[in-house]
Write an enzyme that holds these catalytic residues in place. Structure first.
Site, PDB file in Angstrom:
ATOM      1  N   THR A 187       0.806  -1.218   0.000  1.00 59.32           N
ATOM      2  CA  THR A 187       0.000   0.000   0.000  1.00 59.32           C
ATOM      3  C   THR A 187       0.841   1.270   0.000  1.00 59.32           C
ATOM      4  O   THR A 187       0.296   2.366  -0.148  1.00 59.32           O
ATOM      5  CB  THR A 187      -0.919   0.030   1.240  1.00 59.32           C
ATOM      6  OG1 THR A 187      -0.106  -0.041   2.425  1.00 59.32           O
ATOM      7  CG2 THR A 187      -1.908  -1.121   1.222  1.00 59.32           C
ATOM      8  N   LYS A 188       2.151   1.138   0.167  1.00 61.16           N
ATOM      9  CA  LYS A 188       3.009   2.313   0.263  1.00 61.16           C
ATOM     10  C   LYS A 188       3.418   2.820  -1.125  1.00 61.16           C
ATOM     11  O   LYS A 188       3.389   2.092  -2.106  1.00 61.16           O
ATOM     12  CB  LYS A 188       4.255   1.990   1.095  1.00 61.16           C
ATOM     13  CG  LYS A 188       3.950   1.571   2.529  1.00 61.16           C
ATOM     14  CD  LYS A 188       3.212   2.656   3.285  1.00 61.16           C
ATOM     15  CE  LYS A 188       3.039   2.338   4.762  1.00 61.16           C
ATOM     16  NZ  LYS A 188       2.040   1.275   5.000  1.00 61.16           N
ATOM     17  N   LEU A 189       3.808   4.094  -1.171  1.00 63.85           N
ATOM     18  CA  LEU A 189       4.243   4.706  -2.429  1.00 63.85           C
ATOM     19  C   LEU A 189       5.318   3.864  -3.099  1.00 63.85           C
ATOM     20  O   LEU A 189       5.223   3.508  -4.270  1.00 63.85           O
ATOM     21  CB  LEU A 189       4.762   6.122  -2.172  1.00 63.85           C
ATOM     22  CG  LEU A 189       5.397   6.828  -3.368  1.00 63.85           C
ATOM     23  CD1 LEU A 189       4.358   7.150  -4.416  1.00 63.85           C
ATOM     24  CD2 LEU A 189       6.120   8.086  -2.925  1.00 63.85           C
TER      25      LEU A 189
END
Length: 383
Positions: A187-189
């Site tokens: 879910t992180k950049l």
């Protein structure tokens, strides 16, 4: 009345690299038959991340929680650690697993980070460190925290799960404090599907974390300390290398999405954008607003439910507060009377859909839906 989205709009989508490059990486791994244990992909990614983040010392691990857990372990802390209740459970769970007691400090109402003005009053003879969280990518007041830490000889640890690539006062965010944890969850950049890293400021600490993540082994015949198996495997490292190639393009797209949100939300009463930083200061990890029930005409929870009716999925991040976990109920610092701002904010923040694939027309429509919800709420109250 705005139309419902035909397909669900999720709060986020993973940044996935081009398939051919990823398959080529996997083919290289299969050819070498080097699947884990600091292989060629791991080494290349670690070097690439050091270059991208402009730091000298970084250790890759298999997830962000393990990064924090082993980073804290490497500092040989004991007693109490002052931290925030407004964070993901992993932050305080890493303290639990290191036999450290969290001391919860209330948060700043603007940045939502740990309130620096309240830290010093919580320091006792048992305090060994301050654990700050760069909430939603908003940097903590790192200079003042460091001054407090220096005064009382405390270590400073940062949970930078939301702050990948953030620059603060011209310096990489991970150059502040003794260490910074990064999460590379899907879910992180920036992601490696699952993964994480610990950024530190000296080579000896980096070497110690490298040893801790590999069972504490010095070499094949010596074990120097009690460690864990927290290595990042080659497939995930290879994917990470490909994701790193497209980060800047993703940041540009998210910047435009953020600007579009701000343009169409600015005149809606009771909606305040939390993630206001620009360019290199912004991690572009999330787009978060605060809903003032009195001004908007409806609670955050009801807005959350109403948006789902239009197929728009948001997140009540972070809910519940860590201080509300059952195993902290005996702590004075966990009492709601000592955390008034955190208890108010946790019922007001809302993370809106934010990822590069999201079309600008969809953003405009989401904002119109929020505006309609506000106006309809006012009408219902007037009736």
């Amino acid at each position: 009345m705005p139309e419902k989205f035909e397909n669900p709009i999720p709060v986020n989508k993973p940044l996935i690299p081009e398939i051919n490059g990823s398959l080529k990486r996997i083919e290289e791994i299969f050819n070498t038959k080097w699947l884990t244990n600091n292989g060629e992909q791991h080494q290349e990614l670690e070097t690439g991340l050091k270059d991208y983040l402009n730091i000298d010392y970084l250790s890759l691990v298999n997830n962000g929680t393990m990064a924090l857990l082993l980073g804290i372990k490497s500092l040989d802390l004991n007693g109490e650690v002052i931290t925030t209740p407004f964070t993901f459970p992993a932050t305080t769970q890493a303290l639990d697993w290191n036999n450290l007691q969290p001391v919860f400090c209330d948060i700043d109402p603007i940045t939502l980070n740990i309130d620096v003005n309240k830290i010093e009053s919580l320091i006792t003879e048992e305090t060994s460190a301050i654990l700050g969280v760069h909430v939603f990518g908003n940097p903590c007041d790192v200079e003042r925290i460091q001054k407090i830490a220096d005064k009382y000889n405390l270590k400073v640890i940062y949970d930078g799960a939301h702050a990948f690539g953030t620059i603060y006062n011209g310096k990489p965010i991970s150059t502040y404090g003794d260490m910074t944890m990064f999460s590379f969850h899907a879910t992180k950049l920036f992601n490696t599907i699952e993964g994480g890293a610990v950024a530190v400021n000296d080579s000896l600490l980096e070497k110690k974390i490298d040893q801790l993540k590999n069972f504490g082994m010095i070499n094949k015949e010596e074990v120097g300390m009690s460690g864990l198996n927290a290595k990042l495997n080659e497939v995930q490292a290879g994917i990470g290398i490909e994701v790193l190639k497209i980060i800047q393009y993703e940041r540009i797209k998210r910047k435009k999405i953020k600007e579009t949100y701000e343009k169409y939300l600015k005149n809606i009463p009771g909606v305040r954008v939390i993630t206001t930083l620009e360019n290199e200061e912004n991690s572009y990890q999330y787009f978060v607003v605060k809903i003032n029930e009195l001004e908007f005409g409806m609670s955050r929870d009801l807005v959350y439910e109403k948006l789902k009716e239009y197929n728009v999925y948001t997140r009540k991040y972070f809910n519940p507060l860590c201080s509300d976990f059952p195993w902290y109920q005996n702590l004075d610092s966990a009492k709601s009377i000592n955390l008034p701002t955190a208890h108010r904010i946790v019922n007001e923040v809302l993370t809106l859909p934010f990822y590069g694939e999201l079309e600008l027309e969809a953003i405009k429509k989401i904002c119109k839906i929020i505006e309609y919800i506000h106006k309809n709420a006012k009408k219902e109250k007037s009736n």
